[in-house]
Motif scaffolding. Structure first.
Motif, PDB file in Angstrom:
ATOM      1  N   ASP A 125      15.285  40.094 -46.904  1.00 61.02           N
ATOM      2  CA  ASP A 125      15.386  40.597 -45.578  1.00 61.02           C
ATOM      3  C   ASP A 125      14.528  39.602 -44.713  1.00 61.02           C
ATOM      4  O   ASP A 125      14.091  38.353 -45.323  1.00 61.02           O
ATOM      5  CB  ASP A 125      14.608  41.963 -45.578  1.00 61.02           C
ATOM      6  CG  ASP A 125      13.158  41.968 -46.172  1.00 61.02           C
ATOM      7  OD1 ASP A 125      12.562  40.951 -45.897  1.00 61.02           O
ATOM      8  OD2 ASP A 125      12.673  42.946 -46.253  1.00 61.02           O
ATOM      9  N   LYS A 126      14.467  40.026 -43.427  1.00 61.73           N
ATOM     10  CA  LYS A 126      13.777  39.161 -42.447  1.00 61.73           C
ATOM     11  C   LYS A 126      12.540  38.683 -42.526  1.00 61.73           C
ATOM     12  O   LYS A 126      11.848  37.541 -42.096  1.00 61.73           O
ATOM     13  CB  LYS A 126      14.023  39.603 -41.029  1.00 61.73           C
ATOM     14  CG  LYS A 126      12.983  40.953 -40.760  1.00 61.73           C
ATOM     15  CD  LYS A 126      13.212  41.475 -39.464  1.00 61.73           C
ATOM     16  CE  LYS A 126      12.527  42.947 -39.283  1.00 61.73           C
ATOM     17  NZ  LYS A 126      12.971  43.701 -37.921  1.00 61.73           N
ATOM     18  N   ASP A 171      21.529  46.443 -43.937  1.00 59.55           N
ATOM     19  CA  ASP A 171      21.411  46.407 -42.304  1.00 59.55           C
ATOM     20  C   ASP A 171      20.152  45.993 -41.641  1.00 59.55           C
ATOM     21  O   ASP A 171      19.289  45.542 -42.396  1.00 59.55           O
ATOM     22  CB  ASP A 171      22.026  47.878 -42.115  1.00 59.55           C
ATOM     23  CG  ASP A 171      20.746  49.016 -41.860  1.00 59.55           C
ATOM     24  OD1 ASP A 171      19.648  48.633 -42.610  1.00 59.55           O
ATOM     25  OD2 ASP A 171      21.073  50.084 -41.808  1.00 59.55           O
ATOM     26  N   CYS A 172      20.127  46.171 -40.361  1.00 63.99           N
ATOM     27  CA  CYS A 172      18.757  45.598 -39.549  1.00 63.99           C
ATOM     28  C   CYS A 172      17.560  46.486 -39.843  1.00 63.99           C
ATOM     29  O   CYS A 172      16.664  46.027 -39.462  1.00 63.99           O
ATOM     30  CB  CYS A 172      19.111  45.687 -38.156  1.00 63.99           C
ATOM     31  SG  CYS A 172      19.766  46.950 -37.607  1.00 63.99           S
ATOM     32  N   GLU A 173      17.912  47.413 -40.461  1.00 70.17           N
ATOM     33  CA  GLU A 173      16.575  48.456 -40.703  1.00 70.17           C
ATOM     34  C   GLU A 173      16.188  48.305 -42.290  1.00 70.17           C
ATOM     35  O   GLU A 173      15.306  49.096 -42.389  1.00 70.17           O
ATOM     36  CB  GLU A 173      17.155  50.098 -40.660  1.00 70.17           C
ATOM     37  CG  GLU A 173      17.421  50.409 -38.932  1.00 70.17           C
ATOM     38  CD  GLU A 173      16.431  50.085 -38.062  1.00 70.17           C
ATOM     39  OE1 GLU A 173      15.088  50.190 -38.364  1.00 70.17           O
ATOM     40  OE2 GLU A 173      16.788  49.678 -36.863  1.00 70.17           O
ATOM     41  N   ASP A 213      30.845  46.552 -37.835  1.00 68.64           N
ATOM     42  CA  ASP A 213      30.355  47.111 -36.627  1.00 68.64           C
ATOM     43  C   ASP A 213      29.969  48.662 -36.896  1.00 68.64           C
ATOM     44  O   ASP A 213      31.250  49.180 -37.649  1.00 68.64           O
ATOM     45  CB  ASP A 213      30.918  46.558 -35.297  1.00 68.64           C
ATOM     46  CG  ASP A 213      30.214  46.901 -34.285  1.00 68.64           C
ATOM     47  OD1 ASP A 213      29.005  47.147 -34.353  1.00 68.64           O
ATOM     48  OD2 ASP A 213      30.722  46.599 -33.044  1.00 68.64           O
ATOM     49  N   GLY A 233      23.138  50.821 -39.536  1.00 71.99           N
ATOM     50  CA  GLY A 233      23.012  49.520 -38.538  1.00 71.99           C
ATOM     51  C   GLY A 233      23.886  48.514 -38.772  1.00 71.99           C
ATOM     52  O   GLY A 233      24.550  48.337 -39.849  1.00 71.99           O
ATOM     53  N   ARG A 234      23.653  47.268 -37.890  1.00 69.66           N
ATOM     54  CA  ARG A 234      24.455  46.247 -37.943  1.00 69.66           C
ATOM     55  C   ARG A 234      23.830  45.369 -38.971  1.00 69.66           C
ATOM     56  O   ARG A 234      22.783  45.835 -39.755  1.00 69.66           O
ATOM     57  CB  ARG A 234      24.323  45.477 -36.583  1.00 69.66           C
ATOM     58  CG  ARG A 234      22.949  45.120 -36.208  1.00 69.66           C
ATOM     59  CD  ARG A 234      22.730  44.306 -35.123  1.00 69.66           C
ATOM     60  NE  ARG A 234      21.478  44.253 -34.447  1.00 69.66           N
ATOM     61  CZ  ARG A 234      20.465  43.447 -34.978  1.00 69.66           C
ATOM     62  NH1 ARG A 234      20.724  42.510 -35.946  1.00 69.66           N
ATOM     63  NH2 ARG A 234      19.370  43.332 -34.377  1.00 69.66           N
ATOM     64  N   GLY A 236      21.778  43.013 -41.327  1.00 68.70           N
ATOM     65  CA  GLY A 236      20.466  42.540 -41.057  1.00 68.70           C
ATOM     66  C   GLY A 236      20.322  40.828 -40.916  1.00 68.70           C
ATOM     67  O   GLY A 236      21.537  40.220 -40.854  1.00 68.70           O
ATOM     68  N   GLU A 237      19.474  40.383 -40.326  1.00 66.33           N
ATOM     69  CA  GLU A 237      19.243  39.046 -39.810  1.00 66.33           C
ATOM     70  C   GLU A 237      18.206  38.133 -40.804  1.00 66.33           C
ATOM     71  O   GLU A 237      17.804  37.106 -40.684  1.00 66.33           O
ATOM     72  CB  GLU A 237      18.557  38.971 -38.562  1.00 66.33           C
ATOM     73  CG  GLU A 237      19.473  39.524 -37.657  1.00 66.33           C
ATOM     74  CD  GLU A 237      19.003  39.426 -35.960  1.00 66.33           C
ATOM     75  OE1 GLU A 237      17.777  38.966 -35.871  1.00 66.33           O
ATOM     76  OE2 GLU A 237      19.683  39.728 -35.106  1.00 66.33           O
ATOM     77  N   PRO A 241      21.269  38.379 -46.287  1.00 62.80           N
ATOM     78  CA  PRO A 241      21.395  39.902 -46.246  1.00 62.80           C
ATOM     79  C   PRO A 241      22.719  40.400 -46.820  1.00 62.80           C
ATOM     80  O   PRO A 241      22.989  41.667 -46.746  1.00 62.80           O
ATOM     81  CB  PRO A 241      21.673  40.192 -44.658  1.00 62.80           C
ATOM     82  CG  PRO A 241      22.427  38.742 -44.228  1.00 62.80           C
ATOM     83  CD  PRO A 241      21.689  37.663 -45.229  1.00 62.80           C
TER      84      PRO A 241
END
Length: 254
Positions: A125-126, A171-173, A213, A233-234, A236-237, A241
């Motif tokens: 993850d980020k 995802d982004c979460e 999406d 969600g979208r 992850g960054e 990911p």
């Protein structure tokens, strides 16, 4: 050069005696094949290039300088496993088989900085935290969804039934989603598992999970593609990911 390779418990084909166990005798492979499970990994100014002997499944990862092409370091011969980019110049290198079941973290100088007693399809993850479903050649399954803690320990997530697993996407979460044992499973940041869909299906040819999406998840099973609308969600960054770790490997479609 792959060089002479050996690993405790390696099984080699003999001329007349059939399968022969040679636990500590190095042997030089006649041919090698490029590791096709993961792409060539490039993180900042470092490259991780893996090669595997086609007969025994023993391989090495070579860490190279991106500008000069010079070899910085190489791992010791070990059974081939999953790999991932862990950060700038950093990689996760897994090993599974012949009793090995580990994941090591390697830094920019090619030295191993951490090692966990787990192997799987890891996501990063980020914040640089790695987690994912374990992958072990064993039935009944002992695998779980695990998080690799900074002190080399493991944090347990839900137990996983079955055997075949898609590469997950995050995802982004921080929620991971993947297909295993006929189920679409999501594991959130608290390592709680959620069964999003289930059917009686044990097909072995499974593609990686694509997170599109609006929470749409795509999974390929043999000659079919299944699409699910999931509460996600979208993409992850983080540095890794999903399978192949980037938007070209996992396109975000509008």
């Amino acid at each position: 050069m792959l060089g002479a390779v050996s690993f405790p418990g390696v099984v080699e084909m003999g001329d007349r005696t059939g399968w022969e166990v040679r636990p500590r005798e190095p042997w030089v492979p006649e041919e090698i094949g490029v590791d096709h499970w993961e792409p060539l990994l490039v993180a900042a100014d470092r490259i991780a290039a893996s090669f595997t002997d086609t007969r025994g499944g023993i391989g090495r990862t070579f860490f190279l300088d991106l500008d000069s092409g010079e070899i910085v370091s190489a791992t010791s011969p070990a059974p081939t496993g999953r790999k991932a980019i862990a950060g700038p110049g950093q990689f996760l290198i897994g090993s599974q088989g012949y009793g090995a079941f580990t994941t090591g973290r390697f830094g920019r100088d090619g030295a191993e900085t951490a090692c966990w007693a787990s192997h799987g399809a890891m996501l990063v993850d980020k914040n640089g935290s790695a987690s994912g479903p374990e992958l072990e050649n064993r039935l009944p399954s002992r695998s779980r969804f695990r998080r690799l803690a900074p002190d080399n320990s493991l944090v347990d997530g839900p137990a996983l039934t079955g055997y075949y697993t898609s590469y997950p996407a995050m995802d982004c979460e921080g929620t991971a989603v993947f297909w295993r044992d006929g189920k679409l499973i999501a594991v959130d940041t608290d390592l709680a598992g959620h069964e999003l869909f289930a059917m009686d299906d044990s097909r072995a040819v499974i593609g990686r999970a694509l997170l599109l999406d609006e929470g749409v998840v795509a999974i390929s099973l043999d000659n079919e593609v299944l699409l699910f609308c999931a509460p996600l969600g979208r993409l992850g960054e983080g540095p890794w990911p999903c399978g192949e770790g980037n938007l070209q490997g996992n396109p975000l479609l509008s």
